[in-house]
Design a protein around this motif. Structure first.
Motif, short mmCIF file in Angstrom:
data_model
loop_
_atom_site.label_atom_id
_atom_site.label_comp_id
_atom_site.label_asym_id
_atom_site.label_seq_id
_atom_site.Cartn_x
_atom_site.Cartn_y
_atom_site.Cartn_z
N SER A 94 0.82 -1.22 0.00
CA SER A 94 0.00 0.00 0.00
C SER A 94 0.85 1.27 0.00
N ASN A 95 2.03 1.24 0.65
CA ASN A 95 2.92 2.40 0.61
C ASN A 95 3.39 2.67 -0.82
N ALA A 96 3.71 1.61 -1.52
CA ALA A 96 4.16 1.76 -2.91
C ALA A 96 3.04 2.28 -3.79
N LYS A 97 1.83 1.79 -3.57
CA LYS A 97 0.68 2.28 -4.35
C LYS A 97 0.51 3.78 -4.15
N TYR A 98 0.63 4.21 -2.90
CA TYR A 98 0.47 5.62 -2.59
C TYR A 98 1.59 6.45 -3.23
N GLU A 99 2.83 6.02 -3.05
CA GLU A 99 3.97 6.77 -3.59
C GLU A 99 3.91 6.83 -5.11
N LEU A 100 3.53 5.73 -5.75
CA LEU A 100 3.44 5.70 -7.20
C LEU A 100 2.35 6.65 -7.68
N ALA A 101 1.22 6.65 -7.00
CA ALA A 101 0.13 7.56 -7.38
C ALA A 101 0.57 9.01 -7.29
N ILE A 102 1.28 9.36 -6.21
CA ILE A 102 1.75 10.74 -6.04
C ILE A 102 2.76 11.10 -7.12
N ASN A 103 3.64 10.15 -7.45
CA ASN A 103 4.60 10.39 -8.53
C ASN A 103 3.90 10.63 -9.85
N ILE A 104 2.84 9.87 -10.11
CA ILE A 104 2.09 10.06 -11.35
C ILE A 104 1.45 11.45 -11.36
#
Length: 277
Positions: free
Chosen positions: A124-134
């Protein structure tokens, strides 16, 4: 035992359980061991050993292992240039850096390979960080419209998935997406729904954002008294932006009912606002 959630922190017990799980092929347990070595919690700090465990976790398809490896990447750069672990990780396609590479890349999997892999495996941390990067990558703003919208849709799906897993940062940012209409139709009801979930969990940033809505009358009737109380709550939780905003409300709009008992705190917060002049 490693985080203190539901039990007292005990790094030795955490290591013991992580090792047992790792021996049974649990990739995220390898990530847990690696993190203990990275932080020097219960063991002597050792970046190379930490990465050895991350690599084991990655081979076992542990999403947290991919995520921790990415988040710890700056540690690899502290190792000697001829260090075998550094040489291996820097040669890996998973660690390709794109900050200064303006190649034509139109997919998240190519742009953020390691983060995408961790998200795909459910971290879930990776999902959040990836979304913010996008959402905030300047490169994406140059993409063709169809690729850009596809990326924004992916970011929304990732945030929702992270929110469903209990990631309150994702919950807060979902509220803000609906507030600003970024990648979604502006929807104040949805904004309130998400922000209130985070507010109930005492998330300082969400409390501040809800207060800001009352200052500006966005989706709600303008109410400086309620705004002041919310932003004071956020400030007392340590949110720096709330401390500055609160001094503006108090000194520019006059005394806000309910805040007079916090005059000393307001005065100290006011001193901080000068940095934003």
């Amino acid at each position: 035992y490693a985080t203190g959630e539901g039990a007292d922190i005990d790094y030795e017990k955490a290591m013991s359980w992580y090792v047992k799980a790792a021996e049974q092929g649990h990739g995220d347990a390898c990530a847990g061991i690696g993190l203990l070595y990275r932080e020097g919690q219960g063991v002597e700090k050792n970046i190379e050993t930490a990465y050895g465990w991350y690599l084991k976790g990655m081979k076992l398809e542990g999403g947290a292992a991919y995520y921790q490896a990415l988040m710890s990447r700056e540690d690899i750069e502290k190792l000697p240039a001829d260090n075998p672990t550094r040489m291996f990780m820097e040669s890996s396609a998973l660690f390709t850096k794109y900050e200064n590479d303006f190649s034509i890349i139109f997919s998240m999997e190519e742009l953020y390979p390691l983060m995408s892999k961790a998200a795909e495996l459910g971290d879930s941390n990776a999902k959040y960080e990836l979304a913010i990067n996008i959402l905030f990558s300047r490169r994406i703003s140059y993409w063709p419209k169809e690729n850009r919208q596809e990326a924004l849709d992916q970011a929304l799906d990732l945030l929702k998935s992270a929110h469903e897993a209990g990631h309150l940062g994702a919950t807060t940012d979902l509220g803000l997406l609906y507030l600003g209409g970024r990648g979604v139709e502006k929807d104040y009801a949805m904004c309130h729904q998400y922000l209130n979930i985070a507010v109930e969990k005492d998330i300082a940033r969400a409390i501040y954002d809800l207060g800001a809505m009352y200052i500006n009358g966005e989706g709600v009737e303008k109410d400086l008294q309620r705004a002041g109380k919310l932003i004071l709550h956020s400030a007392l939780l340590g949110y720096e932006r709330a401390k500055v905003e609160l001094s503006f409300i108090y000194w520019q709009e006059g005394e806000v009912v309910g805040l007079e008992d916090h005059a000393e705190a307001l005065t100290s917060f006011d001193a901080r606002s000068s940095q934003f002049d």
